[in-house]
Design a protein around this motif. Structure first.
Motif, PDB file in Angstrom:
ATOM      1  N   ARG A  32       0.829  -1.206   0.000  1.00 46.80           N
ATOM      2  CA  ARG A  32       0.000   0.000   0.000  1.00 46.80           C
ATOM      3  C   ARG A  32       0.865   1.259   0.000  1.00 46.80           C
ATOM      4  O   ARG A  32       0.587   2.222  -0.721  1.00 46.80           O
ATOM      5  N   ARG A  33       1.912   1.258   0.814  1.00 50.20           N
ATOM      6  CA  ARG A  33       2.773   2.450   0.863  1.00 50.20           C
ATOM      7  C   ARG A  33       3.441   2.685  -0.487  1.00 50.20           C
ATOM      8  O   ARG A  33       3.594   3.829  -0.920  1.00 50.20           O
ATOM      9  N   TRP A  74       0.884   4.294  -2.848  1.00 43.78           N
ATOM     10  CA  TRP A  74       0.695   5.715  -2.568  1.00 43.78           C
ATOM     11  C   TRP A  74       1.903   6.518  -3.051  1.00 43.78           C
ATOM     12  O   TRP A  74       1.761   7.586  -3.653  1.00 43.78           O
ATOM     13  N   ASP A  82       3.069   9.646   0.930  1.00 44.05           N
ATOM     14  CA  ASP A  82       1.738   9.545   0.332  1.00 44.05           C
ATOM     15  C   ASP A  82       1.132  10.918   0.031  1.00 44.05           C
ATOM     16  O   ASP A  82      -0.059  11.026  -0.266  1.00 44.05           O
ATOM     17  N   SER A  84      -2.809  13.119   1.755  1.00 45.30           N
ATOM     18  CA  SER A  84      -3.603  11.898   1.730  1.00 45.30           C
ATOM     19  C   SER A  84      -3.982  11.461   3.135  1.00 45.30           C
ATOM     20  O   SER A  84      -3.165  11.517   4.059  1.00 45.30           O
ATOM     21  N   HIS A  94      -5.846   8.092   4.950  1.00 52.53           N
ATOM     22  CA  HIS A  94      -6.313   6.734   4.678  1.00 52.53           C
ATOM     23  C   HIS A  94      -6.005   5.859   5.879  1.00 52.53           C
ATOM     24  O   HIS A  94      -5.513   6.351   6.915  1.00 52.53           O
ATOM     25  N   SER A 110      -2.496   6.118   7.417  1.00 51.09           N
ATOM     26  CA  SER A 110      -1.958   7.437   7.729  1.00 51.09           C
ATOM     27  C   SER A 110      -1.487   7.487   9.176  1.00 51.09           C
ATOM     28  O   SER A 110      -2.137   6.941  10.072  1.00 51.09           O
TER      29      SER A 110
END
Length: 279
Positions: free
Chosen positions: A41-42, A45, A128, A225, A227, A230
């Protein structure tokens, strides 16, 4: 006056302190940061949101140090190394875990300070978030307009407060225009070359304790961002602003090099667990 623009981007750096999400040990922090789905995921982003703006800056005279640990899992470490080898402005700094986060940040940044510069424009950048394509050019030009404030104390903050909050929740994308004060992204801390501090040494919410500051809100300059991963999951204080009807997609493309559809697709894929990331 020679101004060096020098930034630090922490990419899942394994060290204690320095974040709002805390852990009791290096082992616990490693398990959290290096969990494979989170790493994917990182990376998504970073490559979808953060990277386009840095690759297309109108002023290419800047350095962005990407700070991570030497044991960052493969293949993510290889991808970061390859990226920094291809992009002249990017430098990879592998910093072993350190107890004190500010010392680690200084270790990452210090080798890249240009001693021939008159001023160092330090900035922090989360992996991100995004800055506008002319962030470096505008920061350098606006500093020249207010440099007398810096000369008085050797410290000055220059904040671009107009931008967008991008929330990805439950597979849905929400974009909120926002004017914020010292959000952290698109915020430059101008210091002397021999200063021991970096941008991370100053809490961006309390900058008035240490230096004079200027805020400029001409154009949208940041995208932040929010999410599930975060470090801070809320927008914080700020003021609303409204782009002209029908211009949001154009602003995202022209100011940030981003497409709204790509952001929406990323939000959907992350929610579905299909990041498909290179890490």
């Amino acid at each position: 006056m020679r101004v060096q623009m020098l930034g630090l981007c922490r990419f899942s750096y394994l060290g204690m302190r320095g974040y709002q999400v805390e852990h009791d040990s290096i082992a616990a922090r490693r398990a959290y940061l290096y969990e494979s789905a989170r790493m994917e995921r990182r990376w998504q982003w970073f490559t979808t949101v953060a990277l386009p703006g840095w690759l297309a800056q109108t002023d290419p005279d800047f350095t962005l140090v990407v700070m991570t640990g030497p044991d960052l899992p493969q293949p993510c470490l290889d991808h970061l190394q390859g990226l920094c080898e291809r992009v002249p402005q990017m430098r990879l700094s592998l910093v072993p875990p350190m107890e004190y986060h500010l010392q680690a940040c200084r270790a990452a940044v210090a080798p890249h300070v240009d001693p021939a510069a008159d001023v160092i424009g330090h900035f922090r950048h989360d992996d991100d978030d995004a800055v506008a394509l002319d962030y470096v050019a505008e920061a350098r030009a606006d500093f020249a307009r207010v440099s007398a404030l810096w000369q008085a104390e050797g410290r000055l903050s220059l904040d671009y407060g107009r931008g967008f909050m991008v929330e990805a929740r439950d597979g849905q994308l929400k974009i909120t225009p926002r004017i914020c004060h010292n959000m952290g992204v698109a915020l430059t801390i101008f210091l002397r070359p021999d200063a021991e501090e970096t941008a991370l040494h100053f809490n961006h919410t309390k900058l008035a304790q240490w230096m004079p500051g200027v805020q400029v809100n001409r154009q949208p300059m940041f995208l932040r961002s929010i999410h599930a991963d975060s470090d801070s999951g809320d927008m914080g204080p700020g003021l609303p602003w409204q782009p002209e009807d029908g211009t949001l997609n154009l602003i995202l493309r022209q100011r940030f090099g981003l497409r709204r559809g790509d952001l929406a697709d990323l939000a959907r894929r992350l929610e579905a667990g299909g990041a498909g990331g290179a890490c």
